[in-house]
Design an enzyme around this catalytic site. Structure first.
Site, PDB file in Angstrom:
ATOM      1  N   SER A   1      -8.425  23.194 -17.920  1.00 37.94           N
ATOM      2  CA  SER A   1      -9.214  22.112 -18.509  1.00 37.94           C
ATOM      3  C   SER A   1     -10.292  21.576 -17.585  1.00 37.94           C
ATOM      4  CB  SER A   1      -8.293  20.959 -18.928  1.00 37.94           C
ATOM      5  OG  SER A   1      -7.624  20.409 -17.804  1.00 37.94           O
TER       6      SER A   1
ATOM      7  N   HIS B   1      -5.278  24.293 -24.036  1.00 40.34           N
ATOM      8  CA  HIS B   1      -6.717  24.358 -24.299  1.00 40.34           C
ATOM      9  C   HIS B   1      -7.192  25.722 -24.803  1.00 40.34           C
ATOM     10  CE1 HIS B   1      -7.765  20.378 -22.659  1.00 40.34           C
ATOM     11  NE2 HIS B   1      -6.763  20.592 -21.832  1.00 40.34           N
TER      12      HIS B   1
ATOM     13  N   LYS C   1      -4.862  18.899 -29.756  1.00 41.93           N
ATOM     14  CA  LYS C   1      -6.230  19.392 -29.582  1.00 41.93           C
ATOM     15  C   LYS C   1      -6.689  20.077 -30.866  1.00 41.93           C
ATOM     16  CE  LYS C   1      -5.384  19.315 -24.677  1.00 41.93           C
ATOM     17  NZ  LYS C   1      -4.065  18.656 -24.783  1.00 41.93           N
TER      18      LYS C   1
END
Length: 442
Positions: A234, A262, A294
């Protein structure tokens, strides 16, 4: 004194102040608690007052520095609505680069409707742990969908992504074991390793030669060995060589855990993550971890893998066994977002196109993009925490929201603005934001 002389003098003063603040911060981080001694007749205030603790002193020092330099805090902005490619801060519409809402599914009408329907049917909470209060159909539906997405036996969802790593690693490993992780590993991985009591060793970022050396030296000294990496880092927007990691873990008889917080929905032709990107068998990774907050537009985390792993965690992992179950609206939102991800692969394609465009445009403007691979995360290395904060503030005034990452989170010379991209960012918004940043940074 000329205008140029005054500017040079101001810059020199600024550097002196910044250097002084950095030295004080380093002293706070490395010194024992206020030099207090234990064992005397009186207990020092260093052990009884919160304002004497190193953590508070560090926060206070950063606030003091911001005041001295006349810059506003870039943190805890209030967003007045859904934060996607755009948001509203202090009543002004902004282009938003501070959200993990990569595929634009948080706020999607179908996702909202699913969450609302779940509240109407099941309420806003399951009100206890799932083993005590029972499950709702949404729990198992989501876990089966995640397992099917990975092509593995089963999955288990937790109420926090951070807690997922902490409790899984902390539960599976013990004092006779070894954990090897990338030096850039997320805090949740580090905390899980500390909780486990296992020996913990780091290897330089994405340096698998160093990892192999550690395995050769240390494997025979431990019972179980866990290698932990991330599918997308990230801070830097890059990823590891998964095929080689699989070879190493097989050769040295270790477990491999991949944190896809991610990379899920971002990497791979259809968003199936780093395994799809490298065309590897998902069964060759022992533990798949990810978050629901996310691309899946909810909140929480999951572990996916073979049945024995999931059953172990379902009945014994403290962070699942003793924690309230995932709230029904969150499970419904994540399940619906996963359905849309699979139904609309163009979202993934468009996001990847935007990511490559942003990376290429930044490089064309001679910006330092670090290790970014040009997916949904690209840092722009500024080199000074103060400059990063100022640029963030100046951009916000012009309607562009991007967060700075500062010392000590990264080395001072690596302070950066971290851009999280969204499928709904237009190429014009990406280009114009970079042009604006370049103008302020010059």
């Amino acid at each position: 004194m000329t205008k140029a002389d005054r500017s040079i003098a101001a810059q020199f003063k600024e550097k002196l102040i910044q250097k002084g603040l950095e030295q004080r911060l380093q002293k706070i981080q490395t010194a024992p608690a206020s030099g207090a001694q234990v064992g005397g007749p009186d207990i020092s205030e260093a052990f009884t007052r919160f304002d004497r603790q190193p953590g508070y002193q560090q926060v206070h020092l950063m606030q003091e520095g911001a005041e001295r330099f006349g810059v506003k805090s870039p943190f805890f902005h209030v967003h007045q609505g859904t934060a996607g490619a755009h948001s509203a801060i202090e009543g002004r519409r902004v282009i938003n680069f501070g959200s993990y809402n990569y595929l634009g599914l948080s706020g999607h009408p179908e996702v909202n409707a699913a969450a609302q329907a779940a509240i109407a049917q099941y309420g806003s909470s399951v009100s206890a742990s799932r083993i005590v209060a029972g499950e709702r159909p949404l729990h198992r539906q989501l876990e089966k969908a995640l397992a099917d997405f990975y092509g593995v036996d089963d999955a288990l969802t937790f109420v926090s992504g951070h807690a997922t790593n902490v409790t899984t690693i902390g539960h599976l490993l013990g004092a006779r074991d070894l954990i090897l992780h990338d030096e850039y590993a997320h805090n949740s991985i580090v905390q899980g390793a500390l909780l486990s009591g296992a020996q913990r060793l780091t290897f330089p970022h994405n340096d698998l030669n160093a990892l192999e050396t550690l395995l050769r030296q240390q494997r025979r000294k431990a019972e179980r060995v866990l290698i932990v990496v991330e599918g997308m880092y990230s801070m830097d927007g890059d990823f590891p060589d998964l095929p080689r990691l699989i070879n190493l873990k097989k050769k040295h008889q270790a477990w491999l855990m991949v944190d896809e917080a991610h990379s899920f929905g971002v990497v791979g032709a259809t968003g199936r993550g780093i395994a799809e990107h490298f065309s590897v068998n998902t069964h060759d990774v022992d533990i798949w971890m990810g978050t629901l907050s996310k691309t899946l537009a909810a909140c929480g985390g999951y572990i996916a893998g073979e049945q024995a792993l999931i059953d172990n965690l379902r009945y014994l992992a403290p962070g699942f066994l003793y924690s309230v179950g995932l709230a029904p609206p969150l499970a419904a939102a994540a399940l619906t977002a996963l359905t849309i991800l699979q139904k609309e692969p163009d979202r993934v394609h468009t996001l990847q196109e935007r990511g490559q465009y942003f990376l290429e445009e930044a490089k064309r403007q001679q910006m330092d993009t670090g290790f970014s691979a040009g997916y949904a995360i690209t840092p722009l290395i500024i080199g000074s925490s103060l400059q990063a904060v100022r640029l963030s503030s100046q951009l916000l005034e012009q309607g562009v929201h991007v967060q700075p990452i500062l010392y000590p989170a990264v080395p001072e010379k690596q302070a950066r603005l971290r851009f999280f991209l969204n499928v709904e960012h237009s190429p014009e918004e990406l280009r114009d934001s970079l042009v604006m940043l370049k103008a302020y940074a010059s």
